[in-house]
Design a protein around this motif. Sequence first.
Motif, short mmCIF file in Angstrom:
data_model
loop_
_atom_site.label_atom_id
_atom_site.label_comp_id
_atom_site.label_asym_id
_atom_site.label_seq_id
_atom_site.Cartn_x
_atom_site.Cartn_y
_atom_site.Cartn_z
N SER A 30 -127.82 -12.91 -34.51
CA SER A 30 -128.93 -13.63 -35.17
C SER A 30 -130.13 -12.69 -35.31
O SER A 30 -131.01 -12.70 -34.46
N PHE A 73 -127.50 -21.58 -32.98
CA PHE A 73 -128.47 -20.62 -32.43
C PHE A 73 -128.89 -21.03 -31.01
O PHE A 73 -128.95 -20.21 -30.10
N ARG A 99 -126.65 -24.84 -38.01
CA ARG A 99 -127.19 -23.48 -37.82
C ARG A 99 -128.12 -23.46 -36.59
O ARG A 99 -128.04 -22.56 -35.76
N GLU A 159 -132.95 -13.98 -39.90
CA GLU A 159 -132.20 -15.24 -39.85
C GLU A 159 -132.94 -16.26 -38.99
O GLU A 159 -133.00 -17.45 -39.31
N ILE A 160 -133.52 -15.79 -37.88
CA ILE A 160 -134.23 -16.73 -36.98
C ILE A 160 -135.50 -17.23 -37.66
O ILE A 160 -135.86 -18.40 -37.55
#
Length: 1418
Positions: A293, A494, A490, A297-298
């Motif tokens: 990640s 995470f 998603r 993306e975060i």
Amino acid sequence: MAWFTLLATLLIQYDRLRGVQSSGVLIIFWFLCVVCAIVPFRSRILLAMAKGKISDPFRFTTFYIYFALVLFALILSCFREKPPFFSPRNVSPNPCPELSAGFLSRLCFWWFTKMAILGYRRPLEEQDLWSLKEEDCSQNVVHGLLEAWKKLQKTTARHKTAVSSGKTVSGEDEMLLGGRRRPQQPSFLWALLVTFCSSLLISICLKVAQDLLSFVNPQLLSILISFISNPTAPTWWGFLVAGLMFACSMMQTLILQQFYHFVFAKALKLRLAIIGVIYRKALVISNSAKRESPVGEIVNLMSTDAQRFMDLAPFLNLVVSIPLQIILAMYFLWQNLGPSILAGVALMVLLIPLNGAVAVKMRAFQAEQMKFKDSRIKLMSEILAGIKVLKLYAWEPSFLEKVEGIREDELRLLRKSAYLQAISTFTWVCTPVLVTLTTLGVYVSVDPNNVLDAEKAFVSVSLFNILKIPLNMLPQLISSLIQTSVSLKRIQHFLSQDELDPQCVERKIITPGYAVTIHNGTFTWAQDLPPTLHSLDIQVPKGALVAVVGPVGCGKSSLVSALLGEMEKLEGTVCVKGSVAYVPQQAWIQNCTLQENVLFGRALDPKRYHRALEACALLADLEMLPGGDQTEIGEKGINLSGGQRQRVSLARAVYSEADLFLLDDPLSAVDSHVAKHIFDQVIGPEGVLAGKTRVLVTHSISFLPQMDIIIVLAEGQVSEVGSYPDLLGRNGSFANFLCNYAPEEDKESLKEDSRPALESTEDEELLLIEDTLSNHTDLTDNEPVLYEVQKQFMRQLSVMSSEGEGQGRPVPRRRLGSAEKALQAAEAKARGALIQEEKTAMGTVKLSVFWDYAKAMGLYTTVAICVLYLCQTAAAIGANVWLSAWTNEAMVDSRQNNTSMRLGVYAALGVLQGILVMLAAVTLTVGSVHAARSLHQALLHNKMRSPQSFFDTTPSGRILNRFSKDIYVIDEVLAPTILMLLNSFYNSLATLVVIVASTPLFTVVTLPLGIFYVLMQRFYVATSRQLKRLESISRSPIYSHFSETVTGSSVIRAYGRSQDFQAISDAKVDANQRSCYAHIASNRWLGVQVEFVGNCVVFFAALFAVIGRNSLSPGLVGLSVSYALQITLTLNWMIRMMSDLEANIVAVERVKEYSKTETEAPWVVEGSRPPAGWPLKGEVEFRNYSVRYRPGLELVLKNLSLRVRGGEKVGIVGRTGAGKSSMTLCLFRILEAAEGEIRIDNLNVADIGLHDLRSQLTIIPQDPILFSASLRTNLDPFGHYSEEDIWRALELSHLHSFVSSQPAGLEFQCSEGGENLSVGQRQLVCLARALLRKSRILVLDEATAAIDLETDDFIQAIIRTQFESCTVLTIAHRLNTIMDYTRVLVLDKGTIAEFDSPANLIAARGIFYGMARDAGLA
């Protein structure tokens, strides 16, 4: 009644004691008392008038006194009382007026009016926003969700343990990651429900109340049409119905707006909670999870995915509301038309599978599109981080192509998704028409006696219109649920990632007398990677000074990470006693003041602070910096040199007064003399840290004799441990290494010891000043400076000797001339600021922005959409007028004729509406995708061509915000907003046309209602627009801070400051929430005002129908009032969509702003391209060359004239700020000439394109930057070279064995920023790049500053052999590397001081001689 009044009195007293300022219960009570008393009020007067006298004067009088008192009580209760003395004092500077507002003010949102007026008068600013309520602050909200999530995680973990009692953990992990039957992951959805369950129930109750009220008006319409049809009915009956319609509509409005306010406020809290949880998780994820990640993306999880949850919240109640509305509508339709409605129901049921199939397909597209979006943002994030390298290597086209490739895939899916949406729109527009048609068709066909009169038709149409709302909302609900379920997965994935094990390092129990112990320790960066360190046995006594040495890539930095608990421990134990301070190899600097960087959240102790600065040689720097220690340091420390960044990082550690200091090679970024000062004053036996435990990773041999213990690492294992004499005596690998490199160092130390004390002290003072910022004006003013320019321009070099400098010793005097002092004084008011505040555009969005978007869509497309919508509206009016005429026909004859023709025309008009709407939606899709492509392309192309200075003065978060949030708005928000705006605009127009045509008297009220509507719109849009802009501005710092946190997470954890950083993030999110909350309130305020206008339209349409009952047919009244009942919603939607469009078109404005910034010279000048094979000789000539950083600033290079012959090796030296780096930047035209020219092989570089120039030069920069791609792409992004060439380059750069040992070979994936390679290995990759390009001119920009002596020697050897025939320009860090060069150029204050062979310069005993002598080379 007396009892009730007594109860009211008690309630008043109770409320006062509780501090209630305005009671809704009491207002409603007094209001009902007044309403109930109106009937006796009238009847008593009528009775008295009929009898001609008052029969009971006492009762008569007391009743009217009672009525007056109740009315007075009602009026008084509408005003709020002052807060009682005992109420807690609100310390907030700008409390939210909602807290102290009265009941009616809260009900109608009048408490917002003050801000609406203020926003209309002048653009709102941040200080105008209200503080958040206590329960809405991040700290409280995030805590609740975090608790629920942790509880679920524990439950799931327990369950897993029970289920997999016989299985290994790794097998469990494999199952988790694989697609096989998954063990339960903790459900994030359940955690959300647990946290926000009560809010959901309250909102459902409010929505159900509003839904029930919405069915009252069609019943009242039925009564009204009966009234019109019956000429004998009393007139007051009609007026009562009109009044009831208005009262019912107003109640509906107030309940609906309260519902929306409640839901949106909770949605805000939901978003806030999700952002907080993601932030907290990002602080603790393991390194393997971080690889999976990346930052981009975060950031996407925090921006887009959290927003999706917020967008879904208002729709969530529809899960209950839609079935309820459908059931009630069906019930009333059955009452009206009987079993015929089953035909309509059957049709609706048949359409559900079709929409289901479309929804499933859209979901698949959505998930795929998010992947592309993530990879695009990730790539952009990397491009922005490594833009300098892209420019120097002329690699922009390759990365441009990559981004555009991803973008095309993204748009392809967006287009497919939008076409499906258009099909969905078609079915939903046709559904109500087809249902009405089928039901009425069956009704009149089944039985010839079934006459379709006005009452049946228009009450049914009204009910179908109510039915249309849930049916229209259903696709939006499905679409929102689909999008949010993708986001939910998603986020859940995470949050379920592995975390760093806090128990990995034992902090309580340790062998007495030791500060650090590792027993049989084996560590890896990720479970799927081979161990980096294995079988370590290390013991560090308390208070010892320990050196960790070894070749590049042997695991020195990994050892420090293992002690910090950053690596995954496979076996063994690690014990660390006491608090830890950590100085990473690449200094992590925050975007805040220098003082805040050093204090790092601790309280200021002036003595301790001064001691830390003094020890780390930062005092001289503070005098140079425009704001002293209050100077703002830019993102990633851009306005500090590499050495200063490292010393600030060290000062942070010194100030922390920790027990254990882990120093990962802090001396590599500073010059040897500064390194000596730091070692003596800070790290060494006599330094401020004496007595503390210090673990120092170093490449410097000169300090090793003073170490208590030296740990020698080789290939991830401890090869030798012992004191300096022990290791020398063993004659092992360490002793051999020392024999090769120690002689020069020994000589140097001997020479230094033999110099008089005074002289060395003076020299030291001088050298410290030179390690500071440049003395040029561009650094003393507050303007941001070119990152690279100063980063290198302040590189520390061997100091000038006293003799070489002549009378120049009092350097502090030359630091600021009078002109510079004046300049400083003039800019004192802004001193210390670096990053400019992000601009907030003020006032109305310019029409040019709308025009820009229209042009991006295509002007023909824009016109076509408007025309198609106009035709659709005409078809809708036609269908309803046709229905009206059909119902009136029944009045002429008790039987209806031409049923089939009537049905046929009605059906044709209905289907035509659907087709036209679908065509409009498809056209809009084509246009919006075209606009999205062209706007992103313009932004990307401009950013790739922006000069380096732009990236140095603009935070990356700000640029990324354009590429993520703003592009998302252009892609997915603008088109639906335009669609809904056109829909509501044409619907409102149609309603007004129909009502005015039916009841011309309505024109009388059109003007005042229109004026009020426009006035509200003006007040609202001005305020709402600015609130949206403030929200946009306050959003960037959240992501900038987040990126900064993720980058420095290891430092934050080492110092134990995770809690503080969470608080900082919460504060930034709260600042954003303040503008969001005000924006929500503005929408509700508008809703009440505009729906009041809509309710007036209903009232007047009904009233004028009653007044003109003799001249109107029931069909026309039905048509007019059924249209009027829709206008409330359409007027509200129209103004909201207008505002939303204005608010969202700001994204176009922001993207256009960054698409029009200044660009560099063209990459290729077609008419002026260099000949093939240029440069053949590699001659470089500067002719009267001068350069300045920006117009209006002093020259940094002045009239430079020199010629370097082809094949010469030239070393460039000089003190900090002499202009060494500027020379290399000028060669690549990162800086453009102020006057004069640079000629390469007699060709003026200014005449050719930047890429033609840059692609023919090669640089090995100081900061080795890699991109997260394969190693092959990092070496050869254009694919110009064969595999043999690449392997040969790797062999020459000593990377062959490393790469061939990797299973993927050349396809080995480098992580973001090359994190999975050591700094030395990254530098070797840069060398391999240079070997591949093999151009005639090579520039080394202090390329070996951060690597050990062995690798440095090895790189120098390669340069001598492989680049023998090339011209080499080296900015020298270690003088011994350039002593065999052809010539050495000594720069001083931007001019040439000396230029000759090293031997001649030493003989001349000038500046170079002094430097060489200091380095022990002369």
